[in-house]
Design an enzyme around this catalytic site. Structure first.
Site, PDB file in Angstrom:
ATOM      1  CG  ASN A  93       0.174   1.076   4.804  1.00 28.16           C
ATOM      2  OD1 ASN A  93      -0.310   1.740   5.727  1.00 28.16           O
ATOM      3  ND2 ASN A  93       0.001   1.414   3.526  1.00 28.16           N
ATOM      4  N   GLY A 142       0.834  -1.211   0.000  1.00 25.20           N
ATOM      5  CA  GLY A 142       0.000   0.000   0.000  1.00 25.20           C
ATOM      6  C   GLY A 142       0.860   1.248   0.000  1.00 25.20           C
ATOM      7  CE1 TYR A 155      -9.835  -0.613   7.680  1.00 23.37           C
ATOM      8  CE2 TYR A 155     -10.606   0.316   9.751  1.00 23.37           C
ATOM      9  CZ  TYR A 155      -9.662   0.248   8.754  1.00 23.37           C
ATOM     10  OH  TYR A 155      -8.531   1.025   8.833  1.00 23.37           O
ATOM     11  CB  SER A 186      -7.609   0.536  12.548  1.00 20.83           C
ATOM     12  OG  SER A 186      -8.565   1.512  12.933  1.00 20.83           O
ATOM     13  CB  ILE A 244      -4.422   8.947   9.384  1.00 21.31           C
ATOM     14  CG1 ILE A 244      -3.972   8.226  10.677  1.00 21.31           C
ATOM     15  CG2 ILE A 244      -3.245   9.598   8.679  1.00 21.31           C
ATOM     16  CD1 ILE A 244      -3.296   9.066  11.719  1.00 21.31           C
ATOM     17  CB  SER A 284       0.309   3.572  -4.536  1.00 21.22           C
ATOM     18  OG  SER A 284      -0.904   3.196  -3.926  1.00 21.22           O
ATOM     19  CE  LYS A 299      -6.867  -2.011   9.086  1.00 22.64           C
ATOM     20  NZ  LYS A 299      -5.551  -2.074   8.433  1.00 22.64           N
ATOM     21  CG  ASP A 318      -4.973  -7.946  -5.637  1.00 25.89           C
ATOM     22  OD1 ASP A 318      -4.944  -8.015  -4.397  1.00 25.89           O
ATOM     23  OD2 ASP A 318      -6.032  -7.887  -6.291  1.00 25.89           O
ATOM     24  CB  SER A 337       0.110  -0.389  -4.162  1.00 22.99           C
ATOM     25  OG  SER A 337       0.122   0.360  -5.356  1.00 22.99           O
TER      26      SER A 337
HETATM   27  P1  NDP Z   1      -5.414   4.687   1.365  1.00 22.53           P
HETATM   28  O1  NDP Z   1      -6.764   4.282   0.890  1.00 22.53           O
HETATM   29  O2  NDP Z   1      -4.955   6.082   1.168  1.00 22.53           O
HETATM   30  O3  NDP Z   1      -4.304   3.711   0.747  1.00 22.53           O
HETATM   31  C1  NDP Z   1      -4.507   2.327   0.735  1.00 22.53           C
HETATM   32  C2  NDP Z   1      -3.299   1.669   0.104  1.00 22.53           C
HETATM   33  O4  NDP Z   1      -3.517   0.256   0.049  1.00 22.53           O
HETATM   34  C3  NDP Z   1      -3.065   2.142  -1.315  1.00 22.53           C
HETATM   35  O5  NDP Z   1      -1.680   2.300  -1.523  1.00 22.53           O
HETATM   36  C4  NDP Z   1      -3.622   1.002  -2.167  1.00 22.53           C
HETATM   37  O6  NDP Z   1      -2.922   0.984  -3.381  1.00 22.53           O
HETATM   38  C5  NDP Z   1      -3.250  -0.207  -1.289  1.00 22.53           C
HETATM   39  N1  NDP Z   1      -4.051  -1.395  -1.547  1.00 22.53           N
HETATM   40  C6  NDP Z   1      -5.379  -1.563  -1.367  1.00 22.53           C
HETATM   41  N2  NDP Z   1      -5.745  -2.795  -1.719  1.00 22.53           N
HETATM   42  C7  NDP Z   1      -4.629  -3.435  -2.146  1.00 22.53           C
HETATM   43  C8  NDP Z   1      -4.369  -4.735  -2.643  1.00 22.53           C
HETATM   44  N3  NDP Z   1      -5.333  -5.646  -2.776  1.00 22.53           N
HETATM   45  N4  NDP Z   1      -3.093  -5.056  -2.970  1.00 22.53           N
HETATM   46  C9  NDP Z   1      -2.100  -4.157  -2.841  1.00 22.53           C
HETATM   47  N5  NDP Z   1      -2.282  -2.911  -2.368  1.00 22.53           N
HETATM   48  C10 NDP Z   1      -3.536  -2.551  -2.029  1.00 22.53           C
HETATM   49  O7  NDP Z   1      -5.378   4.285   2.918  1.00 22.53           O
HETATM   50  P2  NDP Z   1      -4.542   4.873   4.163  1.00 22.53           P
HETATM   51  O8  NDP Z   1      -3.222   5.345   3.732  1.00 22.53           O
HETATM   52  O9  NDP Z   1      -5.433   5.746   4.915  1.00 22.53           O
HETATM   53  O10 NDP Z   1      -4.417   3.537   5.027  1.00 22.53           O
HETATM   54  C11 NDP Z   1      -3.233   2.753   5.099  1.00 22.53           C
HETATM   55  C12 NDP Z   1      -3.432   1.715   6.177  1.00 22.53           C
HETATM   56  O11 NDP Z   1      -3.689   2.365   7.423  1.00 22.53           O
HETATM   57  C13 NDP Z   1      -4.627   0.795   5.945  1.00 22.53           C
HETATM   58  O12 NDP Z   1      -4.331  -0.509   6.375  1.00 22.53           O
HETATM   59  C14 NDP Z   1      -5.697   1.396   6.817  1.00 22.53           C
HETATM   60  O13 NDP Z   1      -6.663   0.441   7.197  1.00 22.53           O
HETATM   61  C15 NDP Z   1      -4.871   1.869   7.997  1.00 22.53           C
HETATM   62  N6  NDP Z   1      -5.513   2.889   8.793  1.00 22.53           N
HETATM   63  C16 NDP Z   1      -5.883   4.098   8.233  1.00 22.53           C
HETATM   64  C17 NDP Z   1      -6.489   5.048   9.018  1.00 22.53           C
HETATM   65  C18 NDP Z   1      -6.916   6.361   8.486  1.00 22.53           C
HETATM   66  O14 NDP Z   1      -7.582   7.101   9.233  1.00 22.53           O
HETATM   67  N7  NDP Z   1      -6.585   6.739   7.269  1.00 22.53           N
HETATM   68  C19 NDP Z   1      -6.768   4.801  10.454  1.00 22.53           C
HETATM   69  C20 NDP Z   1      -6.327   3.533  10.916  1.00 22.53           C
HETATM   70  C21 NDP Z   1      -5.718   2.617  10.116  1.00 22.53           C
HETATM   71  P3  NDP Z   1      -3.552   0.590  -4.803  1.00 22.53           P
HETATM   72  O15 NDP Z   1      -4.914   1.190  -4.874  1.00 22.53           O
HETATM   73  O16 NDP Z   1      -2.557   1.147  -5.762  1.00 22.53           O
HETATM   74  O17 NDP Z   1      -3.557  -0.899  -4.803  1.00 22.53           O
END
Ligand code: NDP
Length: 247
Positions: free
Chosen positions: A90, A13, A155, A142, A188, A15, A159, A63, A37
């Protein structure tokens, strides 16, 4: 802040959002970072940012729900760098709905990405880490995995599962100096939370003792710390990065 010179890290994740910030922080500390990602294009942007700052990065579209693809991707990373020291699980998704309206597909999506995806990645690193008798696995969970949240049963279950996975693998791998910890962010500001109405964000801010929403840059240095030598006597823990929401 923390020294990760000569270490090789994989961040899923990577990206955008928190994963992007973690990748930059690990690189700034000296690690080479393999960025994973599904979107190659966005990974290329993060890679360019790292290289601009004088770091080393490579792009690995994958993926993480696909176990075979994960295994091939991690093998390619280990072959490219000759080692694999740090894994940051992540990547994550949400599919929010009340339990009575939650479809089977909506249940599966966060479980398959957030929990099974982390399992796929841990499986792919555990042998090389056991052989090198060193490793750092950091799972991004989370606070919702601790407190629960209406509309997020799927979700929250993924977690909470990640916290159980963290504790169990920490016990299994400790004898080889592999630590496994979790980081639990609160709210966040990223794409994941962008759709929340302004009024709800305001109400949420009032419930946070430190008086503001979090940024990806609040989470990233904590991951760099857990990956570093400074954290070598910490394992199986979940560190909350939530501005005090869950005191
Ligand atoms: P974003 O939605 O901004 O980013 C999610 C990331 O996960 C992207 O880089 C996406 O890339 C990647 N991703 C999703 N599915 C897949 C997959 N099947 N294979 C590979 N990559 C994947 O989320 P955040 O940055 O906010 O969250 C990051 C982490 O932190 C997550 O685990 C989230 O649950 C956790 N979190 C976030 C919080 C928040 O408030 N934002 C709070 C608590 C925890 P792509 O689409 O290119 O595949």
């Amino acid at each position: 802040m923390f020294q990760l010179k000569d270490k090789v890290a994989v961040v899923t994740g990577a990206s955008r959002g928190i994963g992007r910030a973690i990748s930059l922080a690990l690189s700034d500390a000296g690690a080479s970072v393999a960025l994973v990602s599904r979107s190659a294009e966005r990974l290329e942007e993060v890679s360019a940012e790292i290289i601009d700052r004088g770091g080393q990065a490579s792009v690995h579209p994958c993926d993480i729900t696909d176990g075979e693809a994960v295994s091939a991707t991690f093998k390619a990373i280990a072959d490219q760098y000759g080692a694999l020291h740090i894994l940051v699980n992540n990547a994550g998704v949400t599919r929010d709905n009340l339990i009575m309206r939650l479809s089977s597909d909506d249940w599966d999506a966060p479980i398959n990405t957030n929990l099974k995806g982390a399992f796929n990645c841990i499986k792919a690193v555990v042998r090389p880490m056991l052989k090198q008798r060193f490793g750092r696995i950091i799972n991004i969970t989370s606070i919702v995995g601790i407190t629960g949240n209406a509309g997020q049963s799927n979700y929250a279950a993924s977690k909470a599962g990640l916290i159980g996975l963290t504790k169990s693998t920490a016990k299994e791998l400790a004898s080889r100096s592999i630590t496994v910890n979790a980081v639990a962010p609160g709210y966040i500001t990223t794409d994941m939370t962008a759709d929340m109405p302004e009024a709800a964000k305001l109400a949420l801010t009032e419930s946070i003792p430190l008086g503001r929403l979090g940024l990806p840059e609040d989470v990233a240095p904590i991951v760099a710390f857990l990956a570093s030598e400074a954290a070598s006597y910490i394992t199986g823990q979940t560190l909350l990065v939530d501005g005090g929401m869950v005191i």
